[in-house]
Write a protein that holds these residues in place. Structure first.
Motif, PDB file in Angstrom:
ATOM      1  N   PRO A   6       0.649  -0.971  -0.083  1.00  0.00           N
ATOM      2  CA  PRO A   6       0.384  -0.236   0.074  1.00  0.00           C
ATOM      3  C   PRO A   6       1.018   1.111   0.695  1.00  0.00           C
ATOM      4  O   PRO A   6       2.289   1.320   0.233  1.00  0.00           O
ATOM      5  CB  PRO A   6      -0.699  -0.119   1.659  1.00  0.00           C
ATOM      6  CG  PRO A   6      -1.089  -1.841   1.983  1.00  0.00           C
ATOM      7  CD  PRO A   6       1.059  -2.180   1.353  1.00  0.00           C
ATOM      8  N   GLU A   7       0.174   2.650  -0.037  1.00  0.00           N
ATOM      9  CA  GLU A   7       1.249   3.539  -0.357  1.00  0.00           C
ATOM     10  C   GLU A   7       1.784   4.136  -1.229  1.00  0.00           C
ATOM     11  O   GLU A   7       3.330   4.718  -0.442  1.00  0.00           O
ATOM     12  CB  GLU A   7       1.010   3.945   1.077  1.00  0.00           C
ATOM     13  CG  GLU A   7       0.126   3.655   1.887  1.00  0.00           C
ATOM     14  CD  GLU A   7      -0.947   4.915   2.982  1.00  0.00           C
ATOM     15  OE1 GLU A   7      -0.164   6.450   2.321  1.00  0.00           O
ATOM     16  OE2 GLU A   7      -1.451   4.535   3.892  1.00  0.00           O
ATOM     17  N   LEU A   8       2.044   3.190  -2.727  1.00  0.00           N
ATOM     18  CA  LEU A   8       2.980   3.577  -2.905  1.00  0.00           C
ATOM     19  C   LEU A   8       3.546   5.316  -3.265  1.00  0.00           C
ATOM     20  O   LEU A   8       2.461   5.619  -2.964  1.00  0.00           O
ATOM     21  CB  LEU A   8       2.727   2.687  -4.632  1.00  0.00           C
ATOM     22  CG  LEU A   8       2.883   1.318  -4.099  1.00  0.00           C
ATOM     23  CD1 LEU A   8       2.748   0.881  -4.915  1.00  0.00           C
ATOM     24  CD2 LEU A   8       4.262   0.728  -3.949  1.00  0.00           C
ATOM     25  N   PRO A  45      -1.065  14.079   6.647  1.00  0.00           N
ATOM     26  CA  PRO A  45       0.230  13.332   7.174  1.00  0.00           C
ATOM     27  C   PRO A  45      -0.623  12.275   7.406  1.00  0.00           C
ATOM     28  O   PRO A  45      -2.003  12.810   8.018  1.00  0.00           O
ATOM     29  CB  PRO A  45       0.959  13.450   7.493  1.00  0.00           C
ATOM     30  CG  PRO A  45       0.387  14.648   8.066  1.00  0.00           C
ATOM     31  CD  PRO A  45      -0.305  14.668   7.698  1.00  0.00           C
ATOM     32  N   HIS A  46      -0.242  10.584   8.155  1.00  0.00           N
ATOM     33  CA  HIS A  46      -0.330   9.528   9.165  1.00  0.00           C
ATOM     34  C   HIS A  46      -0.810  10.553  10.396  1.00  0.00           C
ATOM     35  O   HIS A  46       0.104  11.191  10.732  1.00  0.00           O
ATOM     36  CB  HIS A  46       0.462   8.348   9.198  1.00  0.00           C
ATOM     37  CG  HIS A  46      -0.203   7.568   7.592  1.00  0.00           C
ATOM     38  ND1 HIS A  46       1.035   7.019   7.585  1.00  0.00           N
ATOM     39  CD2 HIS A  46      -1.224   7.475   6.922  1.00  0.00           C
ATOM     40  CE1 HIS A  46       1.005   6.463   6.498  1.00  0.00           C
ATOM     41  NE2 HIS A  46      -0.525   6.865   6.108  1.00  0.00           N
ATOM     42  N   VAL A  47      -2.389  10.102  11.454  1.00  0.00           N
ATOM     43  CA  VAL A  47      -2.557  10.838  12.323  1.00  0.00           C
ATOM     44  C   VAL A  47      -1.021  10.071  13.431  1.00  0.00           C
ATOM     45  O   VAL A  47      -1.339  11.154  14.172  1.00  0.00           O
ATOM     46  CB  VAL A  47      -3.798  10.648  12.146  1.00  0.00           C
ATOM     47  CG1 VAL A  47      -3.884   8.868  13.313  1.00  0.00           C
ATOM     48  CG2 VAL A  47      -3.688  11.326  13.728  1.00  0.00           C
ATOM     49  N   ALA A  77     -10.872   7.900   0.145  1.00  0.00           N
ATOM     50  CA  ALA A  77     -10.761   8.848   0.975  1.00  0.00           C
ATOM     51  C   ALA A  77      -9.491   9.179   0.973  1.00  0.00           C
ATOM     52  O   ALA A  77      -8.748  10.289   1.575  1.00  0.00           O
ATOM     53  CB  ALA A  77     -11.674   8.742   1.357  1.00  0.00           C
ATOM     54  N   HIS A  78      -8.563   8.083   2.172  1.00  0.00           N
ATOM     55  CA  HIS A  78      -7.555   8.360   2.946  1.00  0.00           C
ATOM     56  C   HIS A  78      -6.105   8.985   2.009  1.00  0.00           C
ATOM     57  O   HIS A  78      -5.764   9.816   1.947  1.00  0.00           O
ATOM     58  CB  HIS A  78      -6.913   7.031   3.308  1.00  0.00           C
ATOM     59  CG  HIS A  78      -5.618   6.208   4.116  1.00  0.00           C
ATOM     60  ND1 HIS A  78      -5.328   6.841   5.548  1.00  0.00           N
ATOM     61  CD2 HIS A  78      -4.556   6.571   3.735  1.00  0.00           C
ATOM     62  CE1 HIS A  78      -4.128   6.876   5.982  1.00  0.00           C
ATOM     63  NE2 HIS A  78      -3.715   6.891   4.429  1.00  0.00           N
ATOM     64  N   GLU A  79      -6.381   8.079   0.988  1.00  0.00           N
ATOM     65  CA  GLU A  79      -5.270   8.724  -0.345  1.00  0.00           C
ATOM     66  C   GLU A  79      -5.278  10.105  -0.574  1.00  0.00           C
ATOM     67  O   GLU A  79      -4.569  11.189  -1.110  1.00  0.00           O
ATOM     68  CB  GLU A  79      -5.437   7.502  -1.490  1.00  0.00           C
ATOM     69  CG  GLU A  79      -4.614   6.636  -1.661  1.00  0.00           C
ATOM     70  CD  GLU A  79      -3.555   6.329  -0.806  1.00  0.00           C
ATOM     71  OE1 GLU A  79      -2.510   6.806  -1.975  1.00  0.00           O
ATOM     72  OE2 GLU A  79      -2.997   5.988   0.205  1.00  0.00           O
ATOM     73  N   LEU A  80      -6.982  10.785  -0.664  1.00  0.00           N
ATOM     74  CA  LEU A  80      -7.151  11.940  -1.557  1.00  0.00           C
ATOM     75  C   LEU A  80      -6.800  12.918   0.251  1.00  0.00           C
ATOM     76  O   LEU A  80      -6.569  14.169  -0.645  1.00  0.00           O
ATOM     77  CB  LEU A  80      -8.614  12.483  -1.840  1.00  0.00           C
ATOM     78  CG  LEU A  80      -8.649  10.926  -2.991  1.00  0.00           C
ATOM     79  CD1 LEU A  80     -10.536  11.551  -2.851  1.00  0.00           C
ATOM     80  CD2 LEU A  80      -8.753  12.188  -4.020  1.00  0.00           C
ATOM     81  N   GLY A  81      -6.634  12.173   1.502  1.00  0.00           N
ATOM     82  CA  GLY A  81      -6.547  13.038   2.086  1.00  0.00           C
ATOM     83  C   GLY A  81      -4.617  13.110   2.682  1.00  0.00           C
ATOM     84  O   GLY A  81      -4.713  14.799   2.628  1.00  0.00           O
ATOM     85  N   HIS A  82      -4.358  12.313   1.620  1.00  0.00           N
ATOM     86  CA  HIS A  82      -2.277  12.470   1.599  1.00  0.00           C
ATOM     87  C   HIS A  82      -2.167  13.969   0.669  1.00  0.00           C
ATOM     88  O   HIS A  82      -1.263  14.368   0.403  1.00  0.00           O
ATOM     89  CB  HIS A  82      -1.355  11.304   1.799  1.00  0.00           C
ATOM     90  CG  HIS A  82      -1.300  10.180   2.314  1.00  0.00           C
ATOM     91  ND1 HIS A  82      -0.751  11.215   3.264  1.00  0.00           N
ATOM     92  CD2 HIS A  82      -2.047   9.207   2.041  1.00  0.00           C
ATOM     93  CE1 HIS A  82      -0.729   9.363   4.347  1.00  0.00           C
ATOM     94  NE2 HIS A  82      -1.369   9.003   3.590  1.00  0.00           N
ATOM     95  N   LEU A  83      -3.555  13.673  -0.632  1.00  0.00           N
ATOM     96  CA  LEU A  83      -2.874  14.398  -1.829  1.00  0.00           C
ATOM     97  C   LEU A  83      -3.593  15.987  -1.135  1.00  0.00           C
ATOM     98  O   LEU A  83      -3.243  17.137  -1.712  1.00  0.00           O
ATOM     99  CB  LEU A  83      -4.100  14.356  -2.784  1.00  0.00           C
ATOM    100  CG  LEU A  83      -3.868  12.529  -3.364  1.00  0.00           C
ATOM    101  CD1 LEU A  83      -4.468  12.860  -4.542  1.00  0.00           C
ATOM    102  CD2 LEU A  83      -2.051  12.968  -3.923  1.00  0.00           C
TER     103      LEU A  83
HETATM  104 ZN    ZN Z   1      -1.942   6.306   4.350  1.00  0.00          ZN
END
Ligand code: ZN
Length: 193
Positions: free
Chosen positions: A99-101, A138-140, A128-134
């Motif tokens: 994940p998370e490449l 960052p990871h909480v 939604a998590h990936e769009l959050g990175h965009l």
């Molecule tokens: Zn992530």
């Protein structure tokens, strides 16, 4: 005020040895997943993602990258080939090596990679998590170690949309995260501040 960010969806089928490999994403499923991811983010942050384009492509991974799954080198190849337009692009692939490449570079490229998942709710949370990175989140739980007796802190992290592990259906975002997302460079392009 709602911030609306255009999202291009690209379903990427890999080709290896002259044949197309499995690809379980369909256009209808991709639309549903984006809609649910957008609904989730809109409810939390008042930022929504509207589908701009949806296309299907076939690509052979370059030399040095894994041929039958997308790995780190494959991500960079695809992100360079299918650049984001004005908003973001989600590359929808059947499988990823992990994940998370793309790591930190995702915020610059505005291109994220989503592996197929058969559960629409779980796959939408992952998008939604990936769009959050965009949106520069960052990871909480990154770089923070709770001390003994801080089980409640760990439990809160696990309910957060930006948790580094498996995503809980609660998919919470804190007020600080909401403010950070709405003032991120990506959100600012579309009226955020
Ligand atoms: Zn992530």
């Amino acid at each position: 005020m709602a911030i609306t960010i255009p999202a291009d969806l690209t379903i990427v089928t890999l080709r290896s040895g002259g044949r197309a490999l499995a690809q379980r994403w369909t256009e209808a499923y991709a639309s549903s997943v984006l809609q649910q991811a957008s609904d989730l983010l809109r409810a939390r942050t008042n930022i929504e993602f509207s589908r701009a384009t949806l296309e299907q492509v076939v690509e052979e991974m370059p030399a040095g990258a894994a041929a039958e799954t997308v790995d780190e080198a494959g991500y960079h190849f695809l992100a360079a080939t299918y650049k984001a337009g004005n908003g973001v692009r989600a590359l929808l692939v059947d499988r990823v090596s992990r994940p998370e490449l793309g790591g930190q570079s995702r915020q610059q490229t505005r291109v994220c990679l989503i592996a197929y998942g058969s559960d629409v709710a779980a796959t939408s949370r992952m998008m939604a998590h990936e769009l959050g990175h965009l949106l520069a989140l960052p990871h909480v739980d990154s770089g923070r170690r709770p001390g003994p007796g801080q089980e409640s802190q760990i439990a809160a992290w696990m309910r957060n949309l930006m948790y580094s592990g498996a995503l809980n259906p609660a998919a919470e975002l804190t007020q600080t995260q909401v403010q950070a997302a709405r003032s991120s460079p990506l959100a600012r392009r579309f009226g955020g501040r």
